[in-house]
Design a protein around this motif. Structure first.
Motif, PDB file in Angstrom:
ATOM      1  N   UNK A  41       0.857  -1.089  -0.122  1.00 38.15           N
ATOM      2  CA  UNK A  41      -0.372  -0.315  -0.090  1.00 38.15           C
ATOM      3  C   UNK A  41       0.582   0.932  -0.158  1.00 38.15           C
ATOM      4  N   UNK A  42       1.224   1.980  -1.028  1.00 32.00           N
ATOM      5  CA  UNK A  42       2.097   2.604  -1.604  1.00 32.00           C
ATOM      6  C   UNK A  42       1.191   4.177  -1.375  1.00 32.00           C
ATOM      7  N   UNK A  43       1.660   4.757  -0.472  1.00 31.90           N
ATOM      8  CA  UNK A  43       0.290   6.261  -0.381  1.00 31.90           C
ATOM      9  C   UNK A  43      -1.127   6.112   0.581  1.00 31.90           C
ATOM     10  N   UNK A  44       0.303   5.198   1.256  1.00 31.67           N
ATOM     11  CA  UNK A  44      -1.558   4.655   2.646  1.00 31.67           C
ATOM     12  C   UNK A  44      -1.993   5.718   3.199  1.00 31.67           C
ATOM     13  N   UNK A  45      -1.954   7.399   3.412  1.00 30.13           N
ATOM     14  CA  UNK A  45      -2.493   8.167   4.293  1.00 30.13           C
ATOM     15  C   UNK A  45      -2.741   8.024   5.572  1.00 30.13           C
ATOM     16  N   UNK A  46      -3.686   7.476   6.170  1.00 28.37           N
ATOM     17  CA  UNK A  46      -4.263   7.413   7.227  1.00 28.37           C
ATOM     18  C   UNK A  46      -4.686   6.087   7.886  1.00 28.37           C
ATOM     19  N   UNK A  72       0.808   9.472   9.375  1.00 27.20           N
ATOM     20  CA  UNK A  72       1.938   8.144   9.768  1.00 27.20           C
ATOM     21  C   UNK A  72       1.154   7.663  10.930  1.00 27.20           C
ATOM     22  N   UNK A  73       1.120   9.004  12.025  1.00 31.66           N
ATOM     23  CA  UNK A  73       1.065   8.357  13.099  1.00 31.66           C
ATOM     24  C   UNK A  73      -0.866   7.724  13.472  1.00 31.66           C
ATOM     25  N   UNK A  74      -1.830   8.162  12.273  1.00 30.28           N
ATOM     26  CA  UNK A  74      -2.845   7.650  12.240  1.00 30.28           C
ATOM     27  C   UNK A  74      -2.967   6.373  12.124  1.00 30.28           C
ATOM     28  N   UNK A  75      -2.112   6.227  10.983  1.00 31.92           N
ATOM     29  CA  UNK A  75      -1.739   4.880  10.074  1.00 31.92           C
ATOM     30  C   UNK A  75      -1.190   4.155  11.335  1.00 31.92           C
ATOM     31  N   UNK A  76      -0.528   4.375  12.337  1.00 34.63           N
ATOM     32  CA  UNK A  76       0.158   3.318  13.174  1.00 34.63           C
ATOM     33  C   UNK A  76      -1.208   2.819  14.346  1.00 34.63           C
ATOM     34  N   UNK A  77      -1.477   3.484  14.176  1.00 32.29           N
ATOM     35  CA  UNK A  77      -3.007   3.297  15.469  1.00 32.29           C
ATOM     36  C   UNK A  77      -3.480   2.572  15.108  1.00 32.29           C
TER      37      UNK A  77
END
Length: 232
Positions: A41-46, A72-77
Motif C-alpha cells: 500500500x504505497x501512499x497509505x495516508x491514514x 503516519x501517526x494515525x496509520x500506526x494507530x
C-alpha cells in the motif's frame, strides 16, 4: 420481487444515484483468484485502503508506506492491533534519499510534485499549506528480501507513480496485480497520464481488469479513476 427492485433502482436514478456492486468486492475476488500473499500500500495516508481490503475479506500481509508525520501517526494507530499489517514511514521514488513533500490542506492531495491549476479549479478548497522533509526509499530496496511470492502493488502517490515504479522494476516483475491512478488530465505537474500508465502496465505483462471511480470536477467530467491490473 423484481418490480420492487426496479422501483428502487429507478428511484435512486432520479436522484442521481446508482445501486451497484462495491468495487472493493470485485477487488477482493481478484486478490483471492491471484493468490495474493502481500498487499503493498504505497501512499497509505491514514490506512483507508488497507482497512477496506480487510473489511472485504483479505487476511494476508499488508505493508503500508506513508511519509507524512500526522497521517503516519494515525496509520500506526489503526494497524497497531493487526499483526499482519506493517506501516513504514517513507515515500517511495526512483532512488533513496530525502525530498520536500507538499502538504495539502486535505492531506490526501499531498504530493512530491507541484499541483496543477486543473486540480485547484476542480477542488478550490484544497491547496498546499506547508512542506515536510521526508525520507525516500525505493520499492525494490523495501521488498528485495521479502519472502512473499505474489504481491499486489497499490500506488496512490498523486502523480508520482512513474518515479515509484522506476525504483521498483524487480518488484513490478514479481507482482501479480497492480492498482494505479489513471489521470485523464494533468492534475500534478509532470504526473503520469492515463495513456502512459496503461502502456507501462501492459509492457510489464498486466491487463486492465477493473476501473474504479475517482476524482471528478464539480461540473461533471471525471478527471481521474483507479485502474486495477492483473498479470495477463
Amino acid at each position: 420481487m423484481p418490480w420492487l427492485r426496479n422501483a428502487a433502482v429507478h428511484g435512486l436514478a432520479r436522484r442521481g444515484l446508482a445501486l451497484r456492486r462495491h468495487p472493493a468486492s470485485r477487488r477482493q475476488s481478484l486478490l483471492a483468484g491471484l493468490g495474493v500473499d502481500l498487499v503493498v500500500d504505497v501512499g497509505a495516508a491514514r490506512g483507508g485502503f488497507a482497512q477496506e481490503v480487510r473489511a472485504f475479506g483479505y487476511r494476508g500481509r499488508i505493508l503500508s508506506f506513508e511519509p507524512l508525520a500526522e497521517a503516519y501517526a494515525d496509520l500506526t494507530a489503526v494497524c497497531a492491533d493487526d499483526p499482519a499489517w506493517e506501516a513504514r514511514r517513507s515515500a517511495l521514488g526512483s532512488e533513496s534519499g530525502s525530498a520536500e513533500i507538499n502538504v495539502a490542506s486535505n492531506s490526501d492531495s499531498s504530493s512530491l510534485l507541484p499541483m496543477d491549476d486543473r486540480h485547484r479549479a476542480a477542488a478550490p478548497q484544497v491547496d498546499y499549506v506547508t512542506t515536510q522533509t521526508v525520507a525516500v526509499s525505493t520499492l525494490d530496496a523495501e521488498l528485495g528480501t521479502d519472502p512473499t511470492r505474489r504481491p499486489f502493488l497499490k500506488l496512490d502517490t498523486q502523480g508520482f507513480e512513474r518515479q515509484v515504479l522506476a525504483g521498483g522494476r524487480a518488484s513490478l516483475d514479481r507482482a501479480v496485480g497492480l492498482q494505479l491512478e489513471l489521470s485523464f488530465v494533468p492534475l500534478y505537474d509532470g504526473g503520469m497520464l492515463v495513456d502512459e500508465a496503461i502502456s507501462l502496465a501492459y509492457e510489464h505483462g498486466f491487463v486492465l481488469a477493473a476501473i474504479e471511480s475517482g476524482f471528478a470536477s464539480p461540473d461533471g467530467p471525471v478527471l481521474q479513476a483507479d485502474g486495477v491490473f492483473v498479470r495477463g
